[in-house]
Design a protein around this motif. Sequence first.
Motif, short mmCIF file in Angstrom:
data_model
loop_
_atom_site.label_atom_id
_atom_site.label_comp_id
_atom_site.label_asym_id
_atom_site.label_seq_id
_atom_site.Cartn_x
_atom_site.Cartn_y
_atom_site.Cartn_z
N ILE A 166 11.81 9.99 18.24
CA ILE A 166 10.76 9.92 19.11
C ILE A 166 9.64 9.12 18.37
CG2 ILE A 166 8.98 11.23 20.30
CD1 ILE A 166 11.20 13.18 21.12
N GLY A 167 9.24 9.48 17.16
CA GLY A 167 8.42 8.76 16.36
C GLY A 167 8.73 7.39 16.23
N ILE A 168 9.87 7.07 15.94
CA ILE A 168 10.20 5.62 15.83
C ILE A 168 10.14 4.80 17.04
CG2 ILE A 168 12.00 4.06 15.07
CD1 ILE A 168 12.93 6.08 12.82
N GLY A 169 10.54 5.42 18.13
CA GLY A 169 10.56 4.83 19.42
C GLY A 169 8.79 4.45 19.66
N ILE A 170 8.00 5.48 19.60
CA ILE A 170 6.59 5.33 19.92
C ILE A 170 5.95 4.17 19.10
CG2 ILE A 170 4.52 6.47 19.85
CD1 ILE A 170 5.79 9.20 20.60
N ALA A 171 6.38 4.31 17.55
CA ALA A 171 5.76 3.45 16.59
C ALA A 171 6.21 1.97 17.05
CB ALA A 171 6.11 3.64 15.38
N THR A 172 7.39 1.78 17.47
CA THR A 172 7.88 0.38 17.87
C THR A 172 7.28 -0.20 19.19
OG1 THR A 172 10.01 1.02 16.82
CG2 THR A 172 10.10 -0.95 18.33
N GLY A 173 7.20 0.68 19.96
CA GLY A 173 6.38 0.28 21.49
C GLY A 173 5.00 -0.11 20.86
N LYS A 174 4.41 0.63 20.22
CA LYS A 174 2.99 0.25 19.70
C LYS A 174 2.69 -1.21 19.05
CE LYS A 174 1.06 3.69 21.67
NZ LYS A 174 0.17 3.73 22.71
N ALA A 175 4.03 -0.94 18.04
CA ALA A 175 3.85 -2.35 17.45
C ALA A 175 4.01 -3.65 18.40
CB ALA A 175 5.05 -2.42 16.43
N GLU B 226 -0.98 -13.45 15.79
CA GLU B 226 -1.48 -13.79 14.48
C GLU B 226 -1.30 -12.91 13.31
OE1 GLU B 226 -5.39 -12.80 16.17
OE2 GLU B 226 -3.44 -14.07 16.90
N ALA B 227 -1.36 -11.40 13.79
CA ALA B 227 -1.00 -10.29 12.92
C ALA B 227 0.26 -9.79 12.90
CB ALA B 227 -2.14 -9.30 13.48
N ALA B 228 1.12 -10.54 13.39
CA ALA B 228 2.73 -9.95 13.51
C ALA B 228 3.24 -9.62 12.23
CB ALA B 228 3.48 -11.06 14.25
N SER B 229 2.93 -10.32 11.39
CA SER B 229 3.60 -9.88 10.21
C SER B 229 3.01 -8.85 9.14
CB SER B 229 3.48 -11.31 8.99
OG SER B 229 1.98 -11.39 8.54
N LYS B 230 1.64 -8.42 9.42
CA LYS B 230 1.09 -7.26 8.87
C LYS B 230 1.81 -6.12 9.87
CE LYS B 230 -2.95 -9.24 6.98
NZ LYS B 230 -4.49 -9.09 6.82
N ILE B 231 1.86 -6.06 11.09
CA ILE B 231 2.24 -5.18 12.02
C ILE B 231 3.73 -4.94 11.72
CG2 ILE B 231 2.67 -4.42 14.30
CD1 ILE B 231 0.15 -6.19 14.98
N GLN B 232 4.52 -5.96 11.37
CA GLN B 232 5.93 -5.78 11.33
C GLN B 232 6.15 -5.02 9.75
OE1 GLN B 232 8.27 -9.46 10.88
NE2 GLN B 232 10.00 -8.25 11.04
N THR B 233 5.11 -5.40 8.81
CA THR B 233 5.28 -4.56 7.46
C THR B 233 5.09 -3.06 7.76
OG1 THR B 233 4.92 -6.70 6.41
CG2 THR B 233 4.56 -4.61 5.33
N ALA B 234 4.00 -2.84 8.47
CA ALA B 234 3.71 -1.10 8.31
C ALA B 234 4.62 -0.52 9.37
CB ALA B 234 2.28 -1.35 9.32
N LEU B 235 5.54 -1.40 10.37
CA LEU B 235 6.29 -0.78 11.24
C LEU B 235 7.61 -0.45 10.33
CD1 LEU B 235 7.32 0.13 13.99
CD2 LEU B 235 8.07 -2.25 14.33
#
Length: 73
Positions: A20-29, A38-47
């Motif tokens: 559930i946590g990974i699903g929520i995090a992926t949706g928010k990412a 333009e912030a996709a690389s930083k978001i992807q790294t945190a995800l």
Amino acid sequence: MGLIAIGAAIAVLVGIGAGIGIGIATGKAVEGIARQPEAASKIQTALILGGALAEATAIYGLIIGILIIFMLK
């Protein structure tokens, strides 16, 4: 043997929380990338880091479940 199986099942239920946590995090990412491409690389790294930590929690639950089954026979 019944209580051992119940204990192991409860330990493995940690995987549901991780899923559930990974699903929520992926949706928010995905929402964040849609808003700021333009912030996709930083978001992807945190995800990826957060997903790895969540999966580690699920694996710990699985290991505890396996240990309960084999050590308490």
